[in-house]
Design a protein around this motif. Sequence first.
Motif, PDB file in Angstrom:
ATOM      1  N   HIS A  16       0.862  -1.179   0.000  1.00 25.81           N
ATOM      2  CA  HIS A  16       0.000   0.000   0.000  1.00 25.81           C
ATOM      3  C   HIS A  16       0.896   1.226   0.000  1.00 25.81           C
ATOM      4  O   HIS A  16       1.788   1.357   0.841  1.00 25.81           O
ATOM      5  CB  HIS A  16      -0.902   0.021   1.238  1.00 25.81           C
ATOM      6  N   CYS A  17       0.645   2.110  -0.951  1.00 22.75           N
ATOM      7  CA  CYS A  17       1.407   3.353  -1.054  1.00 22.75           C
ATOM      8  C   CYS A  17       0.458   4.527  -0.862  1.00 22.75           C
ATOM      9  O   CYS A  17      -0.647   4.536  -1.415  1.00 22.75           O
ATOM     10  CB  CYS A  17       2.077   3.465  -2.420  1.00 22.75           C
ATOM     11  N   VAL A  18       0.873   5.521  -0.106  1.00 19.18           N
ATOM     12  CA  VAL A  18       0.059   6.702   0.137  1.00 19.18           C
ATOM     13  C   VAL A  18      -0.225   7.433  -1.168  1.00 19.18           C
ATOM     14  O   VAL A  18      -1.299   7.971  -1.373  1.00 19.18           O
ATOM     15  CB  VAL A  18       0.747   7.638   1.154  1.00 19.18           C
ATOM     16  N   ASP A  19       0.735   7.425  -2.080  1.00 19.19           N
ATOM     17  CA  ASP A  19       0.576   8.088  -3.365  1.00 19.19           C
ATOM     18  C   ASP A  19       1.184   7.212  -4.457  1.00 19.19           C
ATOM     19  O   ASP A  19       2.119   6.445  -4.204  1.00 19.19           O
ATOM     20  CB  ASP A  19       1.259   9.462  -3.336  1.00 19.19           C
ATOM     21  N   THR A  20       0.663   7.336  -5.649  1.00 19.25           N
ATOM     22  CA  THR A  20       1.168   6.510  -6.752  1.00 19.25           C
ATOM     23  C   THR A  20       2.645   6.769  -7.027  1.00 19.25           C
ATOM     24  O   THR A  20       3.346   5.879  -7.504  1.00 19.25           O
ATOM     25  CB  THR A  20       0.357   6.758  -8.039  1.00 19.25           C
ATOM     26  N   ALA A  21       3.128   7.969  -6.730  1.00 20.16           N
ATOM     27  CA  ALA A  21       4.541   8.284  -6.955  1.00 20.16           C
ATOM     28  C   ALA A  21       5.453   7.387  -6.115  1.00 20.16           C
ATOM     29  O   ALA A  21       6.584   7.094  -6.512  1.00 20.16           O
ATOM     30  CB  ALA A  21       4.814   9.744  -6.644  1.00 20.16           C
ATOM     31  N   PHE A  22       4.965   6.934  -4.960  1.00 25.65           N
ATOM     32  CA  PHE A  22       5.778   6.086  -4.093  1.00 25.65           C
ATOM     33  C   PHE A  22       5.924   4.672  -4.644  1.00 25.65           C
ATOM     34  O   PHE A  22       6.797   3.931  -4.215  1.00 25.65           O
ATOM     35  CB  PHE A  22       5.170   6.014  -2.693  1.00 25.65           C
ATOM     36  N   SER A  23       5.049   4.284  -5.558  1.00 26.72           N
ATOM     37  CA  SER A  23       5.070   2.903  -6.057  1.00 26.72           C
ATOM     38  C   SER A  23       5.949   2.722  -7.285  1.00 26.72           C
ATOM     39  O   SER A  23       6.171   1.596  -7.723  1.00 26.72           O
ATOM     40  CB  SER A  23       3.643   2.462  -6.397  1.00 26.72           C
ATOM     41  N   GLU A  24       6.465   3.789  -7.828  1.00 28.53           N
ATOM     42  CA  GLU A  24       7.234   3.706  -9.067  1.00 28.53           C
ATOM     43  C   GLU A  24       8.623   3.109  -8.832  1.00 28.53           C
ATOM     44  O   GLU A  24       9.350   3.529  -7.947  1.00 28.53           O
ATOM     45  CB  GLU A  24       7.359   5.090  -9.694  1.00 28.53           C
ATOM     46  N   GLY A  25       8.957   2.113  -9.617  1.00 29.41           N
ATOM     47  CA  GLY A  25      10.298   1.529  -9.613  1.00 29.41           C
ATOM     48  C   GLY A  25      10.630   0.635  -8.441  1.00 29.41           C
ATOM     49  O   GLY A  25      11.808   0.390  -8.171  1.00 29.41           O
ATOM     50  N   MET A  26       9.646   0.114  -7.751  1.00 33.17           N
ATOM     51  CA  MET A  26       9.923  -0.731  -6.580  1.00 33.17           C
ATOM     52  C   MET A  26      10.591  -2.055  -6.966  1.00 33.17           C
ATOM     53  O   MET A  26      11.405  -2.559  -6.212  1.00 33.17           O
ATOM     54  CB  MET A  26       8.643  -1.013  -5.801  1.00 33.17           C
ATOM     55  N   GLU A  27      10.221  -2.620  -8.118  1.00 28.16           N
ATOM     56  CA  GLU A  27      10.778  -3.913  -8.505  1.00 28.16           C
ATOM     57  C   GLU A  27      12.288  -3.860  -8.715  1.00 28.16           C
ATOM     58  O   GLU A  27      12.991  -4.839  -8.510  1.00 28.16           O
ATOM     59  CB  GLU A  27      10.134  -4.439  -9.812  1.00 28.16           C
ATOM     60  N   SER A  28      12.773  -2.708  -9.149  1.00 27.38           N
ATOM     61  CA  SER A  28      14.203  -2.575  -9.425  1.00 27.38           C
ATOM     62  C   SER A  28      14.857  -1.530  -8.524  1.00 27.38           C
ATOM     63  O   SER A  28      15.805  -0.866  -8.927  1.00 27.38           O
ATOM     64  CB  SER A  28      14.406  -2.205 -10.895  1.00 27.38           C
ATOM     65  N   SER A  29      14.354  -1.398  -7.326  1.00 32.54           N
ATOM     66  CA  SER A  29      14.887  -0.388  -6.407  1.00 32.54           C
ATOM     67  C   SER A  29      16.292  -0.762  -5.936  1.00 32.54           C
ATOM     68  O   SER A  29      16.751  -1.885  -6.105  1.00 32.54           O
ATOM     69  CB  SER A  29      13.957  -0.234  -5.200  1.00 32.54           C
ATOM     70  N   SER A  30      16.941   0.200  -5.324  1.00 31.23           N
ATOM     71  CA  SER A  30      18.286  -0.047  -4.805  1.00 31.23           C
ATOM     72  C   SER A  30      18.254  -1.068  -3.671  1.00 31.23           C
ATOM     73  O   SER A  30      19.222  -1.799  -3.457  1.00 31.23           O
ATOM     74  CB  SER A  30      18.925   1.258  -4.351  1.00 31.23           C
ATOM     75  N   PHE A  31      17.119  -1.161  -2.951  1.00 35.38           N
ATOM     76  CA  PHE A  31      16.967  -2.195  -1.926  1.00 35.38           C
ATOM     77  C   PHE A  31      17.078  -3.579  -2.549  1.00 35.38           C
ATOM     78  O   PHE A  31      17.796  -4.442  -2.060  1.00 35.38           O
ATOM     79  CB  PHE A  31      15.601  -2.087  -1.237  1.00 35.38           C
ATOM     80  N   VAL A  32      16.346  -3.784  -3.635  1.00 31.48           N
ATOM     81  CA  VAL A  32      16.319  -5.097  -4.293  1.00 31.48           C
ATOM     82  C   VAL A  32      17.707  -5.443  -4.832  1.00 31.48           C
ATOM     83  O   VAL A  32      18.189  -6.566  -4.659  1.00 31.48           O
ATOM     84  CB  VAL A  32      15.263  -5.121  -5.416  1.00 31.48           C
ATOM     85  N   LYS A  33      18.359  -4.477  -5.462  1.00 30.53           N
ATOM     86  CA  LYS A  33      19.694  -4.731  -6.023  1.00 30.53           C
ATOM     87  C   LYS A  33      20.691  -5.118  -4.937  1.00 30.53           C
ATOM     88  O   LYS A  33      21.500  -6.028  -5.104  1.00 30.53           O
ATOM     89  CB  LYS A  33      20.178  -3.515  -6.798  1.00 30.53           C
ATOM     90  N   MET A  34      20.630  -4.426  -3.809  1.00 24.56           N
ATOM     91  CA  MET A  34      21.560  -4.724  -2.727  1.00 24.56           C
ATOM     92  C   MET A  34      21.259  -6.085  -2.104  1.00 24.56           C
ATOM     93  O   MET A  34      22.171  -6.831  -1.756  1.00 24.56           O
ATOM     94  CB  MET A  34      21.521  -3.624  -1.674  1.00 24.56           C
ATOM     95  N   LEU A  35      19.984  -6.427  -1.971  1.00 25.30           N
ATOM     96  CA  LEU A  35      19.622  -7.736  -1.422  1.00 25.30           C
ATOM     97  C   LEU A  35      20.006  -8.867  -2.378  1.00 25.30           C
ATOM     98  O   LEU A  35      20.356  -9.958  -1.930  1.00 25.30           O
ATOM     99  CB  LEU A  35      18.129  -7.782  -1.104  1.00 25.30           C
ATOM    100  N   GLU A  36      19.956  -8.613  -3.676  1.00 28.20           N
ATOM    101  CA  GLU A  36      20.437  -9.623  -4.628  1.00 28.20           C
ATOM    102  C   GLU A  36      21.932  -9.853  -4.450  1.00 28.20           C
ATOM    103  O   GLU A  36      22.400 -10.992  -4.527  1.00 28.20           O
ATOM    104  CB  GLU A  36      20.121  -9.175  -6.060  1.00 28.20           C
ATOM    105  N   ARG A  37      22.690  -8.777  -4.223  1.00 25.79           N
ATOM    106  CA  ARG A  37      24.127  -8.928  -3.943  1.00 25.79           C
ATOM    107  C   ARG A  37      24.356  -9.713  -2.660  1.00 25.79           C
ATOM    108  O   ARG A  37      25.285 -10.504  -2.565  1.00 25.79           O
ATOM    109  CB  ARG A  37      24.795  -7.563  -3.825  1.00 25.79           C
ATOM    110  N   LEU A  38      23.499  -9.487  -1.685  1.00 24.63           N
ATOM    111  CA  LEU A  38      23.614 -10.179  -0.400  1.00 24.63           C
ATOM    112  C   LEU A  38      23.362 -11.675  -0.563  1.00 24.63           C
ATOM    113  O   LEU A  38      23.992 -12.498   0.112  1.00 24.63           O
ATOM    114  CB  LEU A  38      22.622  -9.587   0.596  1.00 24.63           C
ATOM    115  N   GLU A  39      22.473 -12.046  -1.460  1.00 24.76           N
ATOM    116  CA  GLU A  39      22.151 -13.467  -1.659  1.00 24.76           C
ATOM    117  C   GLU A  39      23.257 -14.240  -2.371  1.00 24.76           C
ATOM    118  O   GLU A  39      23.313 -15.457  -2.257  1.00 24.76           O
ATOM    119  CB  GLU A  39      20.851 -13.597  -2.463  1.00 24.76           C
ATOM    120  N   LYS A  40      24.122 -13.557  -3.085  1.00 28.69           N
ATOM    121  CA  LYS A  40      25.192 -14.254  -3.826  1.00 28.69           C
ATOM    122  C   LYS A  40      26.268 -14.773  -2.912  1.00 28.69           C
ATOM    123  O   LYS A  40      26.536 -14.332  -1.870  1.00 28.69           O
ATOM    124  CB  LYS A  40      25.797 -13.350  -4.887  1.00 28.69           C
TER     125      LYS A  40
END
Length: 157
Positions: free
Chosen positions: A133-157
């Motif tokens: 749930h996002c307060v505004d649609t602007a907050f939902s943009e780019g979540m799939e490829s966010s810096s959080f996801v990229k860093m967690l992918e590095r952590l899994e390696k």
Amino acid sequence: MIILLFLLWLLLNGRFTADAGMLQIVVVGIVVAGLAYWFAHKALGYTIKAELRMFKKAPILIAYLLLLVKEIIVANFQMIKIVTSKKAEIHPVMVKIKVPLKTRFARVLLANSITLTPGTITAELEGDEFTIHCVDTAFSEGMESSSFVKMLERLEK
């Protein structure tokens, strides 16, 4: 881990003297640290190999924590701007995203990070699919490829 638990015991005890009472504190600390380690091993499946892997990944975890703090601060200012604006037009939205994280640890860490960031809440985590749930649609943009996801992918390696 057992050494850290023992040092935590000594630190929380707060008494550092060279008398006979200190010997008792040290002995009790060793026993308590040993019991806590035994519990972590039996009940939580903790192993020394897992501890060594976490030490190797500590720099990534620290960088992730710093990124999380930065994103929380940025999101706080965005929320302040929305809340204090007289003409704020918000458009709440529920989004579903799929994230290519393999481990449960990484997925839960991401879900908690999203929830800690103001303006977003992870409503559901089912496999690799997040309902957010996002307060505004602007907050939902780019979540799939966010810096959080990229860093967690590095952590899994």
